[in-house]
Scaffold this active site. Structure first.
Site, mmCIF file in Angstrom:
data_model
loop_
_atom_site.group_PDB
_atom_site.id
_atom_site.type_symbol
_atom_site.label_atom_id
_atom_site.label_comp_id
_atom_site.label_asym_id
_atom_site.label_seq_id
_atom_site.Cartn_x
_atom_site.Cartn_y
_atom_site.Cartn_z
ATOM 1 N N HIS A 32 0.835 -1.212 0.000
ATOM 2 C CA HIS A 32 0.000 0.000 0.000
ATOM 3 C C HIS A 32 0.866 1.257 0.000
ATOM 4 O O HIS A 32 1.664 1.470 0.905
ATOM 5 C CB HIS A 32 -0.890 0.008 1.248
ATOM 6 C CG HIS A 32 -1.995 1.013 1.203
ATOM 7 N ND1 HIS A 32 -3.228 0.744 0.659
ATOM 8 C CD2 HIS A 32 -2.059 2.298 1.625
ATOM 9 C CE1 HIS A 32 -4.009 1.808 0.768
ATOM 10 N NE2 HIS A 32 -3.312 2.770 1.342
ATOM 11 N N ASP A 34 0.259 5.570 -1.099
ATOM 12 C CA ASP A 34 -0.734 6.571 -1.490
ATOM 13 C C ASP A 34 -0.175 7.682 -2.371
ATOM 14 O O ASP A 34 -0.756 8.775 -2.423
ATOM 15 C CB ASP A 34 -1.360 7.197 -0.238
ATOM 16 C CG ASP A 34 -2.469 6.351 0.349
ATOM 17 O OD1 ASP A 34 -3.480 6.146 -0.349
ATOM 18 O OD2 ASP A 34 -2.342 5.892 1.495
ATOM 19 N N GLU A 134 -8.964 1.498 -2.416
ATOM 20 C CA GLU A 134 -9.090 1.551 -0.956
ATOM 21 C C GLU A 134 -10.498 2.024 -0.572
ATOM 22 O O GLU A 134 -10.730 3.176 -0.271
ATOM 23 C CB GLU A 134 -8.031 2.484 -0.356
ATOM 24 C CG GLU A 134 -7.963 2.398 1.155
ATOM 25 C CD GLU A 134 -6.839 3.219 1.742
ATOM 26 O OE1 GLU A 134 -6.515 3.007 2.919
ATOM 27 O OE2 GLU A 134 -6.292 4.088 1.034
ATOM 28 N N HIS A 161 -13.462 1.891 3.754
ATOM 29 C CA HIS A 161 -12.445 2.765 4.333
ATOM 30 C C HIS A 161 -12.960 3.147 5.719
ATOM 31 O O HIS A 161 -13.257 2.252 6.515
ATOM 32 C CB HIS A 161 -12.145 3.963 3.423
ATOM 33 C CG HIS A 161 -10.932 4.722 3.847
ATOM 34 N ND1 HIS A 161 -10.978 5.995 4.364
ATOM 35 C CD2 HIS A 161 -9.609 4.370 3.872
ATOM 36 C CE1 HIS A 161 -9.769 6.399 4.680
ATOM 37 N NE2 HIS A 161 -8.906 5.430 4.392
ATOM 38 N N HIS A 202 -8.912 -1.916 7.278
ATOM 39 C CA HIS A 202 -9.955 -0.901 7.504
ATOM 40 C C HIS A 202 -11.308 -1.474 7.919
ATOM 41 O O HIS A 202 -12.170 -0.710 8.362
ATOM 42 C CB HIS A 202 -10.158 0.001 6.281
ATOM 43 C CG HIS A 202 -9.178 1.118 6.174
ATOM 44 N ND1 HIS A 202 -9.209 2.218 6.994
ATOM 45 C CD2 HIS A 202 -8.125 1.281 5.347
ATOM 46 C CE1 HIS A 202 -8.226 3.033 6.670
ATOM 47 N NE2 HIS A 202 -7.534 2.478 5.676
ATOM 48 N N HIS A 223 -2.465 -3.121 4.693
ATOM 49 C CA HIS A 223 -1.668 -2.258 5.573
ATOM 50 C C HIS A 223 -2.320 -2.192 6.955
ATOM 51 O O HIS A 223 -3.118 -1.328 7.241
ATOM 52 C CB HIS A 223 -1.472 -0.864 4.978
ATOM 53 C CG HIS A 223 -2.731 -0.094 4.698
ATOM 54 N ND1 HIS A 223 -3.755 -0.580 3.937
ATOM 55 C CD2 HIS A 223 -3.122 1.159 5.071
ATOM 56 C CE1 HIS A 223 -4.722 0.321 3.843
ATOM 57 N NE2 HIS A 223 -4.369 1.372 4.534
ATOM 58 N N ASP A 352 2.300 2.065 3.833
ATOM 59 C CA ASP A 352 1.377 3.203 3.799
ATOM 60 C C ASP A 352 2.127 4.522 3.625
ATOM 61 O O ASP A 352 1.704 5.559 4.139
ATOM 62 C CB ASP A 352 0.492 3.253 5.043
ATOM 63 C CG ASP A 352 -0.791 4.061 4.820
ATOM 64 O OD1 ASP A 352 -1.016 4.534 3.683
ATOM 65 O OD2 ASP A 352 -1.564 4.231 5.782
#
Length: 416
Positions: A32, A34, A134, A161, A202, A223, A352
């Site tokens: 993961h 971003d 995600e 999420h 999540h 993650h 992350d």
């Protein structure tokens, strides 16, 4: 801080870096990152400049190379409070950013849609670029949208999420559908039927169990941490880790400080409470818009950072309550606990990066993975076990999901 403590820690990090060069390992396949969101927020989706450090980013090509990253699941995150049709559009824009990023650096990056693709790209000396959505809000409760995303190369979908969907419960909200309802179970089955990975980061523990009850192929956590070491809502309980072993899936351990360290989590809670008590504005900027068709992307105002006056007002509290230090050793503790409960065949790494500013010392950007591997090597991890953690486990999960798919959309070799 005692006099000289900072210098001592710097020397320890240098020693760890030297040791890491002696650890022979498979390239990292991280669960993961971003970066696409940061490109939208800070740079209007401009992908140029990733051959050098860019302000505000934890990821660029030189640091990926320094971190020995051979494969990366790029998160195409959009906020879970967006209306679902708007979320679909924004997710498409995020996917487009990943493809444009790979096209801009063909000598370094290549889109990968299967385990064979990942191995081929790594063998070519490039970084395999996989895509993960995600949040289930991004499919707008539509199996057709789900399948369309799969055909674009999306390899996993995180079921939620930080908000519930109409069909799945998030870890950050009160349960509403007992984990998964009939629609949610249908989504999980359809994902595995077409060979897309079910991501349980999540989601609430009740959702983890409901998904494992439904799954006929391995799942993953892209993650997350371990709840036995820190009882944070984003971490995975031991009873789920036991089932993950039986399912054949993998937990990618994350580096996010409030998930790793109970002390840091308590400090963060106190900081947020003080921020609210002072009546300071929301520190999280609104979701940034994408450039309009006729607009110069450079003209799109960045949506990052917090109000300068608010930062000044908060500074006295920060001075009186210094941010706790989180260490590589603490991350390694989570990795080792997951290995102890789920087994060495069911662990991976999901840093992350570019999704948080709260990271351990020595893991502040994507160049840091070898330091963690060196820490684990010093604890007696073998080269074969480090290879599993680095990437062999998730490659197996990818291959198993393709093998068990009833109507596989992959593997295919994307156009170059």
């Amino acid at each position: 801080m005692p006099l000289g403590a900072g210098a001592d820690r710097a020397n320890q990090l240098r020693d760890t870096t030297r040791r890491s060069s002696q650890v022979v390992m498979m390239p990292i396949i991280d669960g993961h990152n971003d970066l696409p969101m940061q490109l939208r927020a800070r740079y209007g989706y401009r992908v140029e400049g990733l051959t050098r450090s860019r302000p505000g980013l934890q990821t660029d090509i030189p640091r990926l190379r320094a971190g020995r990253v051979g494969g990366q699941f790029w998160s195409v995150y959009v906020p879970s409070d967006l209306p679902e049709p708007e979320a679909v559009v924004a997710t498409m824009e995020q996917i487009d950013a990943v493809y444009r990023m790979a096209a801009a650096y063909p000598g370094d990056l290549a889109i990968a849609c299967s385990a064979d693709d990942v191995e081929r790209v790594i063998g070519e000396g490039r970084i395999a670029s996989l895509i993960g959505i995600e949040g289930g809000h991004s499919i707008a409760t539509s199996l057709g949208v789900l399948r369309a995303f799969a055909r674009l190369g999306v390899r996993y979908l995180t079921l939620t999420h930080n908000h519930n969907t109409s069909w799945a419960d998030s870890a950050a909200a009160e349960p509403a559908v007992d984990g998964l309802n009939d629609d949610g179970r249908a989504v999980v089955r359809e994902m595995q039927r077409i060979g897309m990975l079910v991501d349980l980061s999540h989601v609430a523990p009740i959702t983890m169990h409901a998904a494992l009850d439904t799954a006929f192929a391995p799942v993953l956590f892209s993650h997350s941490g371990t709840r036995a070491l820190h009882d944070h809502r984003r971490n995975v309980p031991d009873d789920v880790l036991t089932r993950l072993r039986d399912n054949g899936g993998v937990l990618h351990l994350t580096f996010v400080s409030p998930f790793v360290s109970a002390e840091f989590g308590a400090w963060q809670d106190a900081a947020e409470a003080e921020w609210a008590r002072l009546g300071l504005p929301d520190p999280y900027p609104p979701f940034p818009r994408a450039p309009r068709p006729a607009e110069d992307p450079a003209a799109v105002p960045p949506r990052v950072g917090v109000d300068v006056a608010a930062e000044a007002a908060f500074r006295p509290w920060l001075a009186a309550n210094p941010r706790p230090v989180v260490t590589i050793a603490q991350v390694a503790d989570h990795v080792e606990h997951a290995r102890e409960v789920a087994g060495v065949d069911h662990v991976g790494l999901g840093g992350d990066f570019d999704g948080t500013t709260d990271l351990p010392e020595g893991l502040s950007d994507v160049s840091g993975y070898p330091r963690l591997l060196a820490e684990l090597s010093s604890r007696g991890w073998s080269g074969a076990d480090l290879d599993k953690l680095s990437g062999r486990n998730v490659l197996r999960v990818l291959r198993d999901s393709e093998r068990l798919a009833q109507e596989p959309l992959w593997p295919r070799t994307p156009a170059r």
